[in-house]
Write a protein that holds these residues in place. Structure first.
Motif, PDB file in Angstrom:
ATOM      1  N   GLU A 108       0.835  -1.195   0.000  1.00  0.00           N
ATOM      2  CA  GLU A 108       0.000   0.000   0.000  1.00  0.00           C
ATOM      3  C   GLU A 108       0.879   1.258   0.000  1.00  0.00           C
ATOM      4  N   LEU A 109       1.927   1.255   0.805  1.00  0.00           N
ATOM      5  CA  LEU A 109       2.852   2.393   0.810  1.00  0.00           C
ATOM      6  C   LEU A 109       3.582   2.520  -0.526  1.00  0.00           C
ATOM      7  N   TYR A 110       4.024   1.396  -1.058  1.00  0.00           N
ATOM      8  CA  TYR A 110       4.759   1.369  -2.321  1.00  0.00           C
ATOM      9  C   TYR A 110       3.879   1.885  -3.458  1.00  0.00           C
ATOM     10  N   LEU A 111       2.642   1.427  -3.505  1.00  0.00           N
ATOM     11  CA  LEU A 111       1.729   1.841  -4.571  1.00  0.00           C
ATOM     12  C   LEU A 111       1.189   3.260  -4.371  1.00  0.00           C
ATOM     13  N   ALA A 112       1.264   3.761  -3.150  1.00  0.00           N
ATOM     14  CA  ALA A 112       0.842   5.144  -2.917  1.00  0.00           C
ATOM     15  C   ALA A 112       1.701   6.117  -3.720  1.00  0.00           C
ATOM     16  N   ALA A 113       2.879   5.679  -4.111  1.00  0.00           N
ATOM     17  CA  ALA A 113       3.761   6.521  -4.924  1.00  0.00           C
ATOM     18  C   ALA A 113       3.157   6.828  -6.290  1.00  0.00           C
ATOM     19  N   LEU A 114       2.172   6.050  -6.714  1.00  0.00           N
ATOM     20  CA  LEU A 114       1.504   6.349  -7.985  1.00  0.00           C
ATOM     21  C   LEU A 114       0.836   7.719  -7.959  1.00  0.00           C
ATOM     22  N   ARG A 115       0.319   8.102  -6.801  1.00  0.00           N
ATOM     23  CA  ARG A 115      -0.419   9.359  -6.690  1.00  0.00           C
ATOM     24  C   ARG A 115       0.276  10.403  -5.820  1.00  0.00           C
ATOM     25  N   ARG A 116       1.255   9.975  -5.074  1.00  0.00           N
ATOM     26  CA  ARG A 116       1.945  10.898  -4.169  1.00  0.00           C
ATOM     27  C   ARG A 116       3.393  11.051  -4.633  1.00  0.00           C
ATOM     28  N   GLU A 117       3.629  12.149  -5.302  1.00  0.00           N
ATOM     29  CA  GLU A 117       4.936  12.392  -5.919  1.00  0.00           C
ATOM     30  C   GLU A 117       6.088  12.321  -4.910  1.00  0.00           C
ATOM     31  N   ALA A 118       5.843  12.727  -3.688  1.00  0.00           N
ATOM     32  CA  ALA A 118       6.894  12.717  -2.666  1.00  0.00           C
ATOM     33  C   ALA A 118       7.412  11.306  -2.396  1.00  0.00           C
ATOM     34  N   LEU A 119       6.561  10.296  -2.607  1.00  0.00           N
ATOM     35  CA  LEU A 119       6.955   8.911  -2.348  1.00  0.00           C
ATOM     36  C   LEU A 119       7.710   8.276  -3.519  1.00  0.00           C
ATOM     37  N   GLN A 120       7.598   8.860  -4.688  1.00  0.00           N
ATOM     38  CA  GLN A 120       8.187   8.245  -5.882  1.00  0.00           C
ATOM     39  C   GLN A 120       9.689   8.010  -5.777  1.00  0.00           C
ATOM     40  N   PRO A 121      10.490   8.959  -5.281  1.00  0.00           N
ATOM     41  CA  PRO A 121      11.927   8.672  -5.186  1.00  0.00           C
ATOM     42  C   PRO A 121      12.257   7.504  -4.251  1.00  0.00           C
ATOM     43  N   VAL A 122      11.500   7.363  -3.175  1.00  0.00           N
ATOM     44  CA  VAL A 122      11.756   6.262  -2.236  1.00  0.00           C
ATOM     45  C   VAL A 122      11.376   4.934  -2.880  1.00  0.00           C
TER      46      VAL A 122
END
Length: 179
Positions: A108-122
């Motif tokens: 869920e955290l990993y896929l949240a990067a689809l919509r939350r740009e801040a998570l994409q680099p992580v």
């Protein structure tokens, strides 16, 4: 009133955020729910993490370095003897026979990067580390990337359906990609 020194508070807030996402999903995450879970004043969560994205980035970073998600932790399977497909199957088996709630939270955290740009680099850093590790065993970046994609797909399908892990099916699919 004197301020209480609490050097572990930031870490407790991150741990609480992970537990909240594990139990309630991302929709259940707020500064208020995390403060209650961590047993800290609400102001502490916003002091350490101005936004929920800041908190999610910290949570995803932590999840990415904890076993069994930590890519380096995978080496204990990959350094064993035997065909690579067998070693990867053992890794998947361990991931799926563990706490599925934890695995759901990680995805869920990993896929949240689809919509939350801040998570994409992580998320991208974790993916690059996983591909880099498998490249050590395949000597081919394309095969390593395909194996990670297959493993993610298999894990997500198992989480979505609740089916038990089928070692034989997983091993055959992995062997096809390895060639």
């Amino acid at each position: 009133m004197a301020r209480r020194y609490d050097p572990d508070r930031r870490r407790r807030i991150i741990d609480a955020a992970i537990r909240v996402v594990e139990r309630r999903g991302l929709d259940g995450l707020s500064h208020r729910t995390v403060a209650a879970e961590a047993d800290v004043p609400l102001g502490s969560t916003t002091y350490h993490f101005a936004t929920l994205d800041d908190l999610l980035v910290a949570a995803l970073r932590q999840v990415c370095v904890e076993p069994p998600t930590a890519v380096e932790d995978w080496r204990r399977h990959l350094d064993e003897d035997g065909p690579l497909a067998d070693r990867l199957t053992a890794l998947l088996d361990e991931l799926m026979t563990g706490d599925r709630g934890r695995m759901r939270m990680e995805y869920e955290l990993y896929l949240a990067a689809l919509r939350r740009e801040a998570l994409q680099p992580v998320a991208a850093a974790w993916l690059d580390a996983a591909v880099g590790l498998l490249r050590d065993y395949t000597r081919d970046p394309a095969t390593a990337r395909a194996l990670i994609a297959l493993m993610d797909g298999l894990l997500l399908q198992l989480l979505l359906t609740g089916r038990p892990f089928d070692r034989t099916e997983a091993r055959e699919a992995l062997a096809r990609v390895i060639g």
